[in-house]
Motif scaffolding. Structure first.
Motif, PDB file in Angstrom:
ATOM      1  N   ARG A 162      28.673 130.852-115.476  1.00  0.00           N
ATOM      2  CA  ARG A 162      27.764 129.766-115.835  1.00  0.00           C
ATOM      3  C   ARG A 162      28.216 128.457-115.211  1.00  0.00           C
ATOM      4  N   ASP A 163      29.502 128.163-115.329  1.00  0.00           N
ATOM      5  CA  ASP A 163      30.016 126.877-114.863  1.00  0.00           C
ATOM      6  C   ASP A 163      29.972 126.744-113.344  1.00  0.00           C
ATOM      7  N   THR A 164      29.930 127.875-112.635  1.00  0.00           N
ATOM      8  CA  THR A 164      29.838 127.820-111.168  1.00  0.00           C
ATOM      9  C   THR A 164      28.415 128.027-110.675  1.00  0.00           C
ATOM     10  N   GLY A 165      27.462 128.020-111.602  1.00  0.00           N
ATOM     11  CA  GLY A 165      26.068 128.094-111.223  1.00  0.00           C
ATOM     12  C   GLY A 165      25.578 129.449-110.792  1.00  0.00           C
ATOM     13  N   ARG A 166      26.327 130.499-111.126  1.00  0.00           N
ATOM     14  CA  ARG A 166      25.919 131.844-110.698  1.00  0.00           C
ATOM     15  C   ARG A 166      24.967 132.511-111.683  1.00  0.00           C
ATOM     16  N   ILE A 167      24.996 132.087-112.934  1.00  0.00           N
ATOM     17  CA  ILE A 167      24.037 132.568-113.921  1.00  0.00           C
ATOM     18  C   ILE A 167      23.545 131.378-114.739  1.00  0.00           C
ATOM     19  N   ASP A 168      22.386 131.523-115.336  1.00  0.00           N
ATOM     20  CA  ASP A 168      21.779 130.429-116.099  1.00  0.00           C
ATOM     21  C   ASP A 168      21.836 130.727-117.594  1.00  0.00           C
ATOM     22  N   ILE A 169      22.600 129.926-118.305  1.00  0.00           N
ATOM     23  CA  ILE A 169      22.662 130.013-119.767  1.00  0.00           C
ATOM     24  C   ILE A 169      23.371 128.763-120.269  1.00  0.00           C
ATOM     25  N   GLU A 170      23.011 128.325-121.458  1.00  0.00           N
ATOM     26  CA  GLU A 170      23.712 127.190-122.058  1.00  0.00           C
ATOM     27  C   GLU A 170      24.709 127.720-123.086  1.00  0.00           C
ATOM     28  N   ASP A 171      24.421 127.537-124.343  1.00  0.00           N
ATOM     29  CA  ASP A 171      25.296 128.095-125.367  1.00  0.00           C
ATOM     30  C   ASP A 171      25.018 129.587-125.522  1.00  0.00           C
ATOM     31  N   PHE A 172      26.054 130.346-125.786  1.00  0.00           N
ATOM     32  CA  PHE A 172      25.883 131.796-125.941  1.00  0.00           C
ATOM     33  C   PHE A 172      26.959 132.342-126.868  1.00  0.00           C
ATOM     34  N   GLU A 173      26.749 133.557-127.306  1.00  0.00           N
ATOM     35  CA  GLU A 173      27.728 134.254-128.133  1.00  0.00           C
ATOM     36  C   GLU A 173      27.717 135.721-127.731  1.00  0.00           C
ATOM     37  N   VAL A 174      28.884 136.296-127.594  1.00  0.00           N
ATOM     38  CA  VAL A 174      29.015 137.691-127.176  1.00  0.00           C
ATOM     39  C   VAL A 174      29.285 138.556-128.405  1.00  0.00           C
ATOM     40  N   PHE A 175      28.564 139.653-128.524  1.00  0.00           N
ATOM     41  CA  PHE A 175      28.779 140.606-129.605  1.00  0.00           C
ATOM     42  C   PHE A 175      29.260 141.925-129.013  1.00  0.00           C
ATOM     43  N   LEU A 176      30.221 142.525-129.662  1.00  0.00           N
ATOM     44  CA  LEU A 176      30.747 143.811-129.199  1.00  0.00           C
ATOM     45  C   LEU A 176      31.069 144.660-130.418  1.00  0.00           C
ATOM     46  N   ASP A 177      30.506 145.851-130.439  1.00  0.00           N
ATOM     47  CA  ASP A 177      30.699 146.709-131.616  1.00  0.00           C
ATOM     48  C   ASP A 177      30.756 148.161-131.157  1.00  0.00           C
ATOM     49  N   ALA A 178      31.818 148.849-131.493  1.00  0.00           N
ATOM     50  CA  ALA A 178      31.940 150.270-131.159  1.00  0.00           C
ATOM     51  C   ALA A 178      31.413 151.104-132.315  1.00  0.00           C
TER      52      ALA A 178
END
Length: 205
Positions: A162-178
């Protein structure tokens, strides 16, 4: 099995440790066998570990390179099932040209049974495995650490993109569940729940 003067059974491994002057190796192998965690080694792994130390000593005494990579490749060339006859012959010839008696060395190589006998009967060591509950708890902790690490890495990667402009998103949250899906009954569980209840309920009825 013949006994030594101190009452302990004779041991090929103990004799070789003495002959090859591998002081401290017996204690190291005992620690690796009786320990827990990533450092623990099985009897089969210890047999290979021991044999490589014999080879390493033979290489050093012959004035040859005994770097870990050299020991590994030479041992594989001598013992590997997939090694061609030509490669093995070249390895044997190179060692013998430098004064190593390969037949004698290979005779000294030990099996896991010899390692087991040495550790249990000669050194009196015992491997105290974890209880079922302890093993389940330990494995659950390992999985949770991996999930936490994966979550952290994913979060960091997204931020950098995001910070290098390769993807577009502002605030986000990652979820991971096995999740664990029982193919017998179709029930689905979070890993922690699955471990804590001892498996699927359909197998416990």
């Amino acid at each position: 099995m013949a006994n030594t003067t101190d009452g302990r059974p004779s041991s090929k491994v103990a004799r070789l440790i003495d002959e090859y002057e591998l002081d401290g190796l017996g204690a190291e192998m005992e620690a690796r066998w009786t320990g827990d965690g990533e450092e623990r080694m099985s009897l089969r792994d210890l047999a290979e570990f021991f044999n490589k130390r014999l080879l390493e000593r033979a290489l050093v005494d012959a004035g040859l390179s005994a770097l870990e990579s050299d020991v590994e490749s030479t041992y594989e060339n001598l013992t590997g099932d997939d090694i061609s006859t030509g490669v093995r012959t070249d390895t044997v010839n190179r060692l013998e040209r430098n004064g190593i008696d390969v037949d004698s060395l290979e005779t000294d190589f030990v099996t896991y049974q010899a390692i087991r006998s040495y550790l249990k009967e000669w050194r009196g060591a015992e491997y105290q495995g974890l209880s079922d509950d302890e093993k389940i708890e330990k494995d659950l902790e390992s999985i949770q650490r991996l999930l936490t690490r994966t979550l952290s890495v994913t979060d960091q990667r997204i931020e950098k993109l995001r910070d290098t402009g390769r993807i577009d998103i502002e605030d986000f949250e990652v979820f991971l569940d096995a999740q664990v899906l029982c193919q017998s009954c179709g029930s689905q569980y979070a890993v922690a729940e699955f471990f804590e209840q001892g498996g699927c309920e359909c197998q416990q009825d």
